[in-house]
Write a protein that holds these residues in place. Structure first.
Motif, PDB file in Angstrom:
ATOM      1  N   ARG A   1     -37.862 180.334   0.376  1.00  0.00           N
ATOM      2  CA  ARG A   1     -39.453 180.696   1.848  1.00  0.00           C
ATOM      3  C   ARG A   1     -38.364 179.484   2.234  1.00  0.00           C
ATOM      4  N   LEU A   2     -38.862 178.228   1.700  1.00  0.00           N
ATOM      5  CA  LEU A   2     -37.734 177.303   3.029  1.00  0.00           C
ATOM      6  C   LEU A   2     -37.280 177.652   3.708  1.00  0.00           C
TER       7      LEU A   2
ATOM      8  N   SER B   1     -49.109 172.341  -4.311  1.00  0.00           N
ATOM      9  CA  SER B   1     -49.460 173.410  -2.318  1.00  0.00           C
ATOM     10  C   SER B   1     -51.030 172.549  -2.796  1.00  0.00           C
TER      11      SER B   1
ATOM     12  N   GLU C   1     -37.385 181.553  -5.322  1.00  0.00           N
ATOM     13  CA  GLU C   1     -37.820 181.993  -4.433  1.00  0.00           C
ATOM     14  C   GLU C   1     -38.409 181.031  -3.413  1.00  0.00           C
ATOM     15  N   ARG C   2     -39.039 179.491  -4.048  1.00  0.00           N
ATOM     16  CA  ARG C   2     -39.429 178.818  -3.323  1.00  0.00           C
ATOM     17  C   ARG C   2     -38.361 178.288  -1.845  1.00  0.00           C
TER      18      ARG C   2
ATOM     19  N   GLU D   1     -44.083 171.549  -4.056  1.00  0.00           N
ATOM     20  CA  GLU D   1     -44.283 172.527  -4.551  1.00  0.00           C
ATOM     21  C   GLU D   1     -42.696 172.605  -5.171  1.00  0.00           C
ATOM     22  N   LEU D   2     -41.632 172.023  -4.374  1.00  0.00           N
ATOM     23  CA  LEU D   2     -39.842 171.856  -4.886  1.00  0.00           C
ATOM     24  C   LEU D   2     -40.154 170.680  -5.385  1.00  0.00           C
TER      25      LEU D   2
ATOM     26  N   LEU E   1     -48.015 174.592  -9.833  1.00  0.00           N
ATOM     27  CA  LEU E   1     -46.978 174.483  -8.343  1.00  0.00           C
ATOM     28  C   LEU E   1     -48.326 174.960  -7.740  1.00  0.00           C
TER      29      LEU E   1
ATOM     30  N   GLU F   1     -46.221 172.503   2.155  1.00  0.00           N
ATOM     31  CA  GLU F   1     -47.330 172.693   0.931  1.00  0.00           C
ATOM     32  C   GLU F   1     -45.861 172.918   0.146  1.00  0.00           C
ATOM     33  N   THR F   2     -44.879 174.117   0.659  1.00  0.00           N
ATOM     34  CA  THR F   2     -43.480 174.435  -0.106  1.00  0.00           C
ATOM     35  C   THR F   2     -42.415 173.136  -0.301  1.00  0.00           C
TER      36      THR F   2
ATOM     37  N   LEU G   1     -43.824 173.341   6.745  1.00  0.00           N
ATOM     38  CA  LEU G   1     -43.248 173.330   4.903  1.00  0.00           C
ATOM     39  C   LEU G   1     -43.427 172.593   4.243  1.00  0.00           C
TER      40      LEU G   1
ATOM     41  N   GLN H   1     -38.753 179.794   6.192  1.00  0.00           N
ATOM     42  CA  GLN H   1     -39.919 179.326   7.095  1.00  0.00           C
ATOM     43  C   GLN H   1     -39.375 178.042   8.323  1.00  0.00           C
TER      44      GLN H   1
END
Length: 1154
Positions: free
Chosen positions: A547-548, A495, A543-544, A567-568, A491, A563-564, A561, A551
């Motif tokens: 966060r998305l 990112s 968590e991701r 990660e997803l 992750l 980076e997130t 968005l 945001q």
């Protein structure tokens, strides 16, 4: 020497030696200073001189003289090679004394020249010695072998000094290499011979050679350790270590019986990993119990570890030492000892094996522990070779132990288990790899791969999940910690590289398929601690997503968005590999660990960890159905990973049949509480399955409709197609781009809704091009205007476009492209007439027809086929009648070469055209038979061949591509249509026979095989027909007068003689022997009288009575042995192949010296 030619006088020997020396020097000069070559140096002549030495009869005295007296090293090398070549060829009639003398001479030569600086000559003579010993292995008495090996053994133990000791070890190395099946030399002998030699060598000598070499190495270690500088003993010790490693790499087979009787409980977990994910080599060493004394009880491992440790301590300040030969060889041997397993250990429940591995592990821990300190020294410039060898040693140990035993090894010397240490070691490697963040494959790349293979060896189920195969609790914790760290690093990397636009980075931007192997290894680690890793993945994913959402509520324009999202993307790939398998064409099952580790009642199915994780992903994916959410943060890349995950997941879990759901793995859990049953029921047809399926289908539909392609691109494509068909702006493109542009535009028709639209698109696109060709060809002044530069350029461009369209034919556009070609049939013939002197245009015309026929012929109905065949015949007649392709002998050499090239290209195109027509008889999608229109493909093809063949000269057949195409076509039509072959006139028939004779002696084995299959077809057809009272090939099998009045042999007689000459006296690839046997059998059956005559001639020409008798017996066995009959069925062909192989092994060697 007995068995040699009479002794030559000194002047003759010196003369031959000087000739060989000069030839070798000439070749070396040609290689070293090609720009300074003088005219009198002829490399071809020099090579012929060198080859003649080995091809001459019994050249042993000359070769020995050169070896002993020449000052040119390459001349001595060639003399050794000549001894080998001649001896292997003539072995059958050399006397026993001559054979012994040859081997003795080679051994004595090696020992006398042990200090020679020309190592490659010594190596060659050692190799020749080994090959000669193997060739006579089954003939020599045991006492004779003792004499040979006594010379070598005395040298190996050091009785005659360091140089001879090194030479003796190298001789043993050559012997081991020669007797090993994977590295043995070709001798023209059956596989059974090599297997007998291997079995005897392993049983009687291999272990003794190992013991001898080990003792020799151990005597040298003291001086090596005590010396402060490099000593000659180090080179000898390195050679000894390499030989021991080579012997341990032997494929031990002679102890399979006691392998079954002595089961080592400690090694019960040995796995072959035939279908595992391993990328690193790990050869298991499994000698028989008779090796126990030399490998286990002798203290050999302790000596090796102590020797390496002493050197390591002494040279600890000199970083270069880790890569010196003796250090590398010692470590390789240590690693190989880690993979020792099988009956060599006592049946004592693995205690001896455990002690063996403990001793090795204690020695290698210093190479890799502590991981952080070792990696830091490597990053600071220390060699990585020792660390990597330590990782390979752990892999070897993991391959011969069960998970429990592997983990317990380190506990006897450290407070942690081996699995915990392995987790720490890999975490450090991954940390370095992520920190370096480079595309180059550094040491951390290789270490990661080796350690992943180690985890794979530990975690891959041996057969099915059982209690003994499960990890201990400490190991489960270690796997959980490692996987958690892997997820964290992946992750972090996703990112960090989210904004990296470098598309060529294999690691940072790898596709799913490229990452699959690594992710599959990660999945094994995750499944080892599945009760920890599934909740971990659920938490990280949630968590991701949170966060998305957070945001996105703040506004995407304010917070990026990317980076997130990245990660997803990575998380979905990891989760998909953890909870589901690919299946590889079969229905994938729920992973075993998921079936057995979770005990959740069906009533509480929604609490199952895998269901919780799957549901959270599906719920997240469902948000893309909302246009607002889709526009907010569902990028095409994220949707790609979602679709990939859903496809992989649904194959395992979604709406599995009831039958499969009931087949629960028996793991000691009641089937009502089975994790598998809970999963399959929850996502089954009668629960949530239909709802989930509906969501997946809608997501897939939205994905396809939301990203149909760019409208700007569609508009540009429309403008390009319009310009292509109606404007002249694209004429300036070169011919290759004209063709590829037309091909691309036509292929785009496959994306239209139906075949009617596709065909209309092609008509609109290519119609103007066809119209231009029709109009220009119908002009009354076409001959005068055709040569104008602008007309010539335009015609060439239009032909290239037609060719591109023809090559893009697909089933849905076949109708339009057929109509396109049909409309220009007559214009093509007109243009061929007009441009008959323009070779470039002629070639374009031919290639268009070839590509068009290739794409159409299998789909055409009978009437359409008749029209196409008629057109092709008119094309061939026109090409032939105007003598297009004939070459004038008055041309200059440069023009002649250019004309040959043009003719070669034309003829190759015509051969391809005939081959395409042939395909109609093999693949035909039409609804009626072509015979309905009176079309006979065989007649057409032979007619075409009749016209094309006279244009194909032997000179043109030297072009490889034309040669392959010609013989492929010839082989095919003679196999499929042999009955029409006799219809060719005598001139064309004779020409084809001449080309067959040319191909039979071609250097390319594939060409020779095609000719042999053609001969088999002709001979077998004639034999079967005449056996049924028909004429077969008729007059072509009889002797006929040629144009000069001389009587020529018939077809079958000619090739029977030619094929026997090839098999017995000429050089060829052994790959053709089976095909040659299939051709020779029907030839013999057709010409039995001639075969008897040729056999008698061979026998009478043999002066040696013993060999004459052997030849007569061999010929008799060839023609009647092995229950051979006079039929041409499959069994008889197989019998004759065996007969011919035995015949050639028996007689070819001495016949070639006649």
């Amino acid at each position: 020497m007995e068995g040699s030619t009479p002794t030559k006088d000194l002047s003759e020997l010196q003369s031959t030696m000087r000739a060989i020396e000069y030839a070798c020097s000439s070749i070396q000069t040609s290689i070293v200073i090609p720009a300074m070559l003088v005219m009198h140096i002829n490399p071809g002549a020099s090579e012929a001189v060198i080859l003649s030495l080995g091809q001459s009869s019994q050249p042993y005295e000359t070769c020995e003289f050169i070896l002993e007296n020449s000052q040119v090293a390459t001349a001595r090398f060639q003399a050794a090679a000549a001894i080998r070549e001649a001896a292997i060829r003539e072995w059958a009639f050399l006397s026993a004394n001559a054979k012994r003398n040859l081997i003795s001479f080679c051994l004595i030569y090696i020992m006398k020249r042990a200090s020679s600086p020309d190592f490659y000559v010594q190596a060659k003579v050692s190799s020749v010695t080994a090959q000669l010993m193997k060739r006579g292995w089954l003939e020599f008495m045991a006492g004779e072998m003792v004499v040979f090996f006594n010379q070598v053994n005395q040298a190996v133990v050091g009785s005659h000094g360091i140089d001879m000791q090194f030479a003796g070890i190298k001789v043993l190395e050559s012997l081991v290499s020669e007797f090993s099946p994977s590295t043995s030399s070709a001798m023209g002998l059956p596989r059974e011979f090599h297997e007998q030699c291997r079995r005897s060598f392993e049983k009687d000598y291999l272990k003794e050679f190992y013991r001898l070499t080990q003792e020799a190495a151990s005597r040298l270690t003291k001086k090596i350790i005590e010396s402060d500088s490099v000593v000659p003993e180090a080179k000898v010790c390195t050679a000894a270590l390499d030989l021991m490693l080579q012997i341990l790499n032997w494929d031990f087979r002679s102890n399979t019986s006691d392998t079954k009787k002595n089961v080592n409980v400690f090694s019960a977990g040995v796995r072959q990993d035939g279908d595992s994910l391993k990328r690193s080599e790990c050869h298991l060493v499994q000698p028989g119990s008779d090796w126990r004394d030399v490998l286990i009880l002798s203290g050999h491992v302790g000596w090796l570890l102590s020797f390496y440790a002493a050197l390591r301590l002494k040279f600890s300040c000199e970083g270069y030492w880790l890569d010196c030969p003796i250090a590398v060889s010692a470590r390789k041997l240590v690693v190989q000892f880690c993979s020792l397993t099988g009956p060599v250990f006592l049946s004592d429940y693995g205690k001896i094996h455990e002690q063996h591995l403990l001793q090795l592990l204690s020695g290698i821990m210093g190479w890799v522990d502590p991981p952080d300190a070792v990696s830091k020294t490597i990053e600071n410039g220390k060699s990585d070779s020792e660390f990597l060898d330590g990782c390979r040693a752990l892999l070897a140990i993991a391959s011969v132990t069960t998970p429990h035993d592997f983990d317990s090894l380190l506990k006897s010397m450290r407070p942690i288990g081996t699995l915990t240490f392995l987790s720490m070691l890999m975490s450090e490697v991954i940390k370095v790899l992520m920190t370096s963040n480079t595309e180059e494959e550094t040491w951390s790349w290789e270490a990661r791969d080796v350690l992943l293979d180690t985890w794979t060896a530990i975690l891959t189920p041996i057969n099915t999940i059982n209690v003994n195969a499960l990890l201990p609790s400490e190991g489960i914790k270690a796997a959980a910690n490692l996987f958690s760290f892997i997820v964290e690093c992946e992750l972090r990397l996703a990112s960090a590289t989210a904004f990296n636009d470098e598309g060529d980075s294999d690691y940072l931007h790898a596709s799913v398929s490229a990452m699959d192997e690594r992710l599959s290894c990660y999945a094994l680690i995750a499944r080892a601690s599945i009760d920890v890793t599934i909740p971990l993945l659920t938490r990280v994913f949630s968590e991701r997503v949170a966060r998305l959402n957070q945001q996105s509520r703040k506004g995407r324009g304010i917070i990026d968005l990317t980076e997130t999202l990245e990660e997803l993307y990575s998380l979905l790939l990891i989760i998909g590999h953890v909870i589901a398998d690919e299946g590889e064409g079969e229905l994938p099952l729920v992973p075993n660990t998921i079936q057995t580790q979770f005990v959740v009642d069906v009533v509480e199915a929604d609490k199952h960890p895998v269901i919780l994780l799957s549901s959270s992903i599906i719920k997240f994916a469902e948000q893309c159905l909302s246009p607002e959410m889709r526009a907010s943060f569902f990028s095409p890349r994220l949707l790609e990973s979602i679709i990939w995950f859903l496809a992989r997941w649904s194959r395992t879990y979604l709406m599995s049949s009831d039958g499969i759901g009931e087949k629960i793995l028996d793991s000691g859990h009641h089937h009502e509480n089975s994790s598998k049953k809970t999963l399959l029921c929850f996502f089954g047809e009668h629960s949530q399955g239909k709802l989930v399926l509906d969501i997946i289908v809608r997501i897939a539909f939205i994905t396809l409709t939301s990203y149909p392609g760019e409208k700007d691109l569609q508009n540009s494509w429309h403008e390009l197609a319009t310009s292509f068909s109606t404007e002249k702006t694209l004429i300036l493109l070169d011919t290759a781009h004209q063709r590829s542009l037309a091909q691309t535009l036509v292929r785009s028709a496959s994306g239209m809704r139906n075949s009617d639209m596709s065909n209309q698109y092609v008509r609109n696109l290519m119609g103007p091009i066809a119209t231009y060709i029709v109009e220009i060809s119908s002009k009354s002044n076409v001959r005068s205007i055709a040569q104008q530069p602008d007309i010539l350029l335009t015609v060439s461009c239009m032909l290239e476009r037609l060719r591109g369209a023809a090559s893009a034919s697909e089933p849905r556009t076949q109708k339009a492209i057929y109509e396109l070609g049909f409309s220009v049939m007559n214009p093509i013939l007109v243009l061929l007439e007009v441009y008959k002197h323009e070779s470039a245009v002629v070639y374009l015309l031919l290639k268009f027809v070839v590509d068009w026929v290739d794409g159409q012929i299998t789909y055409l109905e009978a009437q359409e086929t008749a029209a196409v065949v008629d057109f092709c015949m008119r094309l061939l007649q026109l090409y032939s009648s105007h003598n297009i392709g004939k070459i004038s002998l008055s041309l200059s050499s440069s023009l002649l070469s250019e004309a040959k090239t043009d003719k070669y290209k034309d003829l190759r195109a015509l051969l391809q055209l005939l081959s395409n027509l042939c395909s109609k008889d093999m693949i035909d999608f039409s609804s009626d038979s072509i015979e309905a229109q009176g079309t006979n493909i065989s007649q057409v093809v032979y007619f075409g061949l009749h016209m094309v063949t006279p244009l194909i000269s032997m000179e043109l057949l030297k072009y490889p591509k034309l040669c392959h195409d010609y013989f492929s076509l010839l082989s095919h039509i003679l196999e499929v249509y042999p009955e029409t072959f006799a219809q060719l006139n005598s001139e064309a028939f004779s020409h084809i026979l001449g080309t067959l004779d040319f191909g039979l002696h071609h250097q390319d084995a594939d060409v020779v095989s095609k000719c042999l299959r053609a001969l088999q077809a002709l001979a077998s057809y004639h034999y079967k027909e005449t056996s049924n009272g028909n004429i077969g090939l008729g007059a072509h099998t009889l002797g006929l007068k040629d144009s000069t009045g001389n009587v020529q042999e018939g077809l079958l007689s000619r090739f029977l003689r030619s094929l026997l000459q090839l098999l017995l006296f000429e050089d060829y690839s052994l790959d053709i022997v089976s095909v040659a046997a299939d051709a020779l059998l029907p030839l013999i059956l057709c010409e039995q009288g001639l075969f008897q005559i040729l056999g008698n001639e061979l026998i009478e020409r043999q002066p040696n009575p013993t060999l004459k008798c052997r030849l007569a017996n061999a010929l008799h066995k060839l023609a009647s042995g092995n229950q051979l009959s006079s039929s041409l069925d499959r069994i008889n062909y197989q019998r004759f192949r065996k007969n011919l192989n035995s015949f050639l092994v028996e007689v070819r060697g001495f016949l070639r010296t006649m």
